[in-house]
Enzyme design. Structure first.
Site, PDB file in Angstrom:
ATOM      1  N   GLU A 293      -2.463   3.616  12.894  1.00 16.03           N
ATOM      2  CA  GLU A 293      -1.811   2.318  13.150  1.00 16.03           C
ATOM      3  C   GLU A 293      -2.007   1.513  11.884  1.00 16.03           C
ATOM      4  O   GLU A 293      -3.142   1.304  11.449  1.00 16.03           O
ATOM      5  CB  GLU A 293      -2.447   1.631  14.361  1.00 16.03           C
ATOM      6  CG  GLU A 293      -2.169   2.353  15.678  1.00 16.03           C
ATOM      7  CD  GLU A 293      -0.696   2.543  15.978  1.00 16.03           C
ATOM      8  OE1 GLU A 293       0.128   1.738  15.493  1.00 16.03           O
ATOM      9  OE2 GLU A 293      -0.349   3.514  16.664  1.00 16.03           O
ATOM     10  N   CYS A 327      -3.249  -7.355  12.640  1.00 20.82           N
ATOM     11  CA  CYS A 327      -2.057  -6.599  12.261  1.00 20.82           C
ATOM     12  C   CYS A 327      -0.841  -7.172  12.970  1.00 20.82           C
ATOM     13  O   CYS A 327       0.283  -7.019  12.513  1.00 20.82           O
ATOM     14  CB  CYS A 327      -2.238  -5.136  12.602  1.00 20.82           C
ATOM     15  SG  CYS A 327      -2.853  -4.934  14.257  1.00 20.82           S
TER      16      CYS A 327
HETATM   17  P1  NAD Z   1      -7.526  -0.767   4.470  1.00 20.36           P
HETATM   18  O1  NAD Z   1      -6.394   0.203   4.522  1.00 20.36           O
HETATM   19  O2  NAD Z   1      -7.810  -1.433   3.190  1.00 20.36           O
HETATM   20  O3  NAD Z   1      -8.871  -0.068   4.924  1.00 20.36           O
HETATM   21  C1  NAD Z   1      -8.947   0.638   6.138  1.00 20.36           C
HETATM   22  C2  NAD Z   1     -10.002   1.716   5.973  1.00 20.36           C
HETATM   23  O4  NAD Z   1      -9.528   2.689   5.035  1.00 20.36           O
HETATM   24  C3  NAD Z   1     -11.325   1.179   5.426  1.00 20.36           C
HETATM   25  O5  NAD Z   1     -12.393   1.828   6.084  1.00 20.36           O
HETATM   26  C4  NAD Z   1     -11.247   1.574   3.965  1.00 20.36           C
HETATM   27  O6  NAD Z   1     -12.499   1.714   3.374  1.00 20.36           O
HETATM   28  C5  NAD Z   1     -10.531   2.907   4.050  1.00 20.36           C
HETATM   29  N1  NAD Z   1      -9.907   3.358   2.804  1.00 20.36           N
HETATM   30  C6  NAD Z   1      -9.518   2.605   1.745  1.00 20.36           C
HETATM   31  N2  NAD Z   1      -9.007   3.402   0.786  1.00 20.36           N
HETATM   32  C7  NAD Z   1      -9.060   4.669   1.247  1.00 20.36           C
HETATM   33  C8  NAD Z   1      -8.684   5.953   0.734  1.00 20.36           C
HETATM   34  N3  NAD Z   1      -8.120   6.067  -0.463  1.00 20.36           N
HETATM   35  N4  NAD Z   1      -8.891   7.051   1.497  1.00 20.36           N
HETATM   36  C9  NAD Z   1      -9.434   6.943   2.714  1.00 20.36           C
HETATM   37  N5  NAD Z   1      -9.827   5.763   3.259  1.00 20.36           N
HETATM   38  C10 NAD Z   1      -9.633   4.645   2.545  1.00 20.36           C
HETATM   39  O7  NAD Z   1      -7.263  -1.845   5.658  1.00 20.36           O
HETATM   40  P2  NAD Z   1      -8.176  -3.080   6.079  1.00 20.36           P
HETATM   41  O8  NAD Z   1      -8.077  -4.108   4.990  1.00 20.36           O
HETATM   42  O9  NAD Z   1      -9.505  -2.679   6.558  1.00 20.36           O
HETATM   43  O10 NAD Z   1      -7.360  -3.592   7.352  1.00 20.36           O
HETATM   44  C11 NAD Z   1      -6.189  -4.315   7.203  1.00 20.36           C
HETATM   45  C12 NAD Z   1      -4.981  -3.449   7.428  1.00 20.36           C
HETATM   46  O11 NAD Z   1      -5.100  -2.809   8.675  1.00 20.36           O
HETATM   47  C13 NAD Z   1      -3.708  -4.257   7.489  1.00 20.36           C
HETATM   48  O12 NAD Z   1      -2.700  -3.592   6.789  1.00 20.36           O
HETATM   49  C14 NAD Z   1      -3.417  -4.306   8.981  1.00 20.36           C
HETATM   50  O13 NAD Z   1      -2.056  -4.508   9.304  1.00 20.36           O
HETATM   51  C15 NAD Z   1      -3.915  -2.975   9.422  1.00 20.36           C
HETATM   52  N6  NAD Z   1      -4.218  -2.961  10.856  1.00 20.36           N
HETATM   53  C16 NAD Z   1      -3.319  -2.370  11.687  1.00 20.36           C
HETATM   54  C17 NAD Z   1      -3.543  -2.352  13.054  1.00 20.36           C
HETATM   55  C18 NAD Z   1      -2.561  -1.697  13.999  1.00 20.36           C
HETATM   56  O14 NAD Z   1      -2.901  -1.473  15.151  1.00 20.36           O
HETATM   57  N7  NAD Z   1      -1.361  -1.389  13.532  1.00 20.36           N
HETATM   58  C19 NAD Z   1      -4.700  -2.939  13.577  1.00 20.36           C
HETATM   59  C20 NAD Z   1      -5.607  -3.517  12.687  1.00 20.36           C
HETATM   60  C21 NAD Z   1      -5.358  -3.520  11.323  1.00 20.36           C
END
Ligand code: NAD
Length: 542
Positions: A293, A327
């Protein structure tokens, strides 16, 4: 071995505590906030049930007071990530053989501990570490997280009950095995509930998991890990490995036994994971399930028959609660010209009543945005809008001297494709495009096509024919669609959540649809009296 076919307790939504002035629950939470503010928690990795510390240590700070350290955590490197894979694989056989009622009981017990003994602690950790107000923490880390555990148990039972037909002399059964290998859960900062759900949903279905929390949510996430262990989750079923995302992508994702990936976060990171998995597809023993998501550019679309008071309130709550870091947060609005002046006046009046600041002061409506990167990113959008001829910043400012504070910000875009109308910002910034009342269909089309996302959206109108028309015209725009309500606040068991297009795989967290992704059914046919014939009766010419 037990001879009974059990029914799990019916799931229910955890009641939300009000924390009213003078209440005992408010006093108790305030005391816990003070206690946690005065300590620095040492956060180890948990691999195979054991604490592991590494030489790479990072600080967790309060976003609303960024000099204030509240935790220090060890960061897993290649060796620890590989050890976590080994621990997950070693725990697998025993865990998947554990009867469902015992797996279920562990997760029901976690929900109970969370909402009683640890309610204050998990709320305080979420408030301090992720800068949530008391209400935002309560609906997330206490209520929604308990809802995920309880509804997932009920949903798992629903799935296990689904059995095929059997014809005379035959018994057909379906066994719902876990996936073949281990599951990786990578979780976001913005919801403690999502962070808890991503590793636990696959685990409930008999999988063993590596859980990489977000670096900015380690404080609350570690507490949850400890609660899960206290509830009796066996060693190695969920392995807690704060680490760099790139290292997980490098050392964990390509492993031949990687069987599933459960993610919530940005579209960019999830797309990168899909790419890595695609590049390694020949190395896997199975086809990994990829469930994600991701981002959104969620909208409010008003018609000129809208109730302007309800619309203004939805814009303020939808866009600014939790600093726009949901989100589902409303980040673009389409408002008809004939009602815009009235709507703006009402939005301004509502925003004037709210304050931004330390979340331990319960009178504040908003805290800080999560970190420096996020602050700089949001600031960039506000600065560019201030300098652009295509946009006007009606209100909004920022100040990072104490915490990463961004005030509620409203931009009016003169073009519907202005950057803040189409890109996810993830901050308290709402951009409005004022459309000509006669151009409803043209503007609905813009809403549908201007951004790549499809997560949430809301329409406001009172004319029923218009509501039906807008609902149909916007059918592809959102996996969660709201009529005369803000586009945030989905409740587990009531509004299954998730979006499509660039917003993810739309597997609806907290529903059976999500749990189906973590199982590999085996159909078992048993014939009671086997056939001894080879030839069929029709083969006779007589
Ligand atoms: P992010 O993508 O920056 O990080 C999410 C996770 O991915 C973290 O644990 C991060 O350390 C990890 N990550 C970062 N780079 C990576 C890589 N190269 N390989 C593997 N893992 C990696 O997101 P965030 O800032 O924690 O959260 C915000 C985002 O999440 C927004 O885009 C928001 O829309 C989305 N979100 C979506 C939903 C949904 O249900 N659609 C719900 C909550 C948040």
């Amino acid at each position: 071995m037990s001879n009974g076919i059990y029914s799990v307790p019916r799931a229910y939504n955890e009641p939300i505590h009000a924390y009213m002035p003078g209440s005992a629950e408010r006093e108790s939470l305030k005391a816990e906030l003070a206690r946690q503010s005065a300590e620095i928690v040492d956060v180890p990795l948990i691999i195979g049930g054991k604490e592991v510390r590494t030489s790479t240590v990072r600080d967790v700070v309060m976003p609303h007071d960024h000099h204030h350290v509240i935790a220090r955590y060890s960061v897993a490197g290649e060796a620890e990530l590989k050890a976590a894979i080994d621990a997950a694989l070693a725990a697998k056989a025993e865990w998947q053989a554990m009867p469902f009622e015992h797996r279920a009981a562990i997760f029901l017990k976690i929900a109970e501990l969370l909402t009683t003994k640890y309610r204050d602690a998990i709320n305080a950790a979420t408030m301090l570490g992720q800068s949530k107000t008391v209400f935002q923490a309560e609906i997330d880390s206490a209520c929604e997280l308990a809802d995920f555990f309880r509804f997932n148990v009920e949903n798992a039972e629903t799935i296990y009950h689904q059995q095929p037909n059997s014809s005379k002399g035959i018994w057909d059964r379906v066994e719902y095995r876990p996936l073949d290998g281990f599951v990786v859960a990578i979780t976001p900062f913005n919801f403690t509930s999502i962070a808890g759900n991503l590793p636990s949903a696959p685990a409930l279905m008999g999988n063993t998991v590596l859980w990489k929390p977000s670096s900015t949510a380690v404080h609350s996430n570690y507490l949850l890990m400890k609660i899960m262990m206290e509830a009796g989750l066996p060693a190695g079923v969920i392995n807690f490995i704060p680490s760099r995302g790139v290292d997980v992508s490098k050392y964990v994702l390509p492993h031949p036994k990687m069987a599933g990936f459960h993610f919530t976060g940005s579209t960019e990171v999830f797309s990168g994971v899909f790419k890595t998995v695609g590049e390694n597809i020949r190395t896997y023993e199975s086809y990994p399930r990829l469930v994600g998501e991701t981002g959104g550019k969620d909208f409010i679309f008003a018609h000129n028959t809208a109730d302007v008071d309800a619309l203004a309130a939805a814009m303020v709550r939808g866009a600014y609660e939790y600093q726009g870091q949901k989100c589902s947060a409303a980040s673009r609005a389409f408002i008809p010209a004939s009602i815009w002046d009235t709507v703006l006046e009402k939005v301004k009046a509502l925003v004037a009543t709210v304050t931004v600041g330390d979340v331990a002061d319960f009178s504040n409506f908003m805290g800080a945005v999560i970190d420096r990167n996020s602050f700089d990113n949001i600031k960039g959008y506000i600065d560019r809008a201030n300098a652009s001829e295509d946009a006007e910043v009606v209100f909004g400012s920022y100040d990072d001297s104490v915490g990463y504070f961004v005030q509620p910000t409203l931009i009016v875009a003169k073009r519907p494709d202005y950057e803040s109308m189409v890109k996810e910002i993830f901050g308290p910034v709402l951009t409005v495009y004022v459309y000509d009342d006669d151009k409803l269909d043209e503007t609905l089309h813009i809403c549908d096509t201007a951004s790549p996302y499809g997560l949430t959206g809301a329409i406001f109108a009172r004319d029923r024919a218009v509501i039906a028309h807008m609902e149909s015209a916007l059918s592809g725009t959102a996996g969660n669609f709201y009529i005369n309500d803000k586009p945030t606040g989905a409740v587990v068991g009531q509004q299954p959540f998730g979006g499509s297009r660039a917003s993810g795989t739309n597997d609806k967290a907290g529903s059976t649809l999500n749990l189906y992704r973590w199982i590999s059914p085996r159909c078992i046919k048993e014939t009671f009296v086997p056939s001894y014939d080879v030839k069929y009766p029709y083969m006779s010419e007589k």
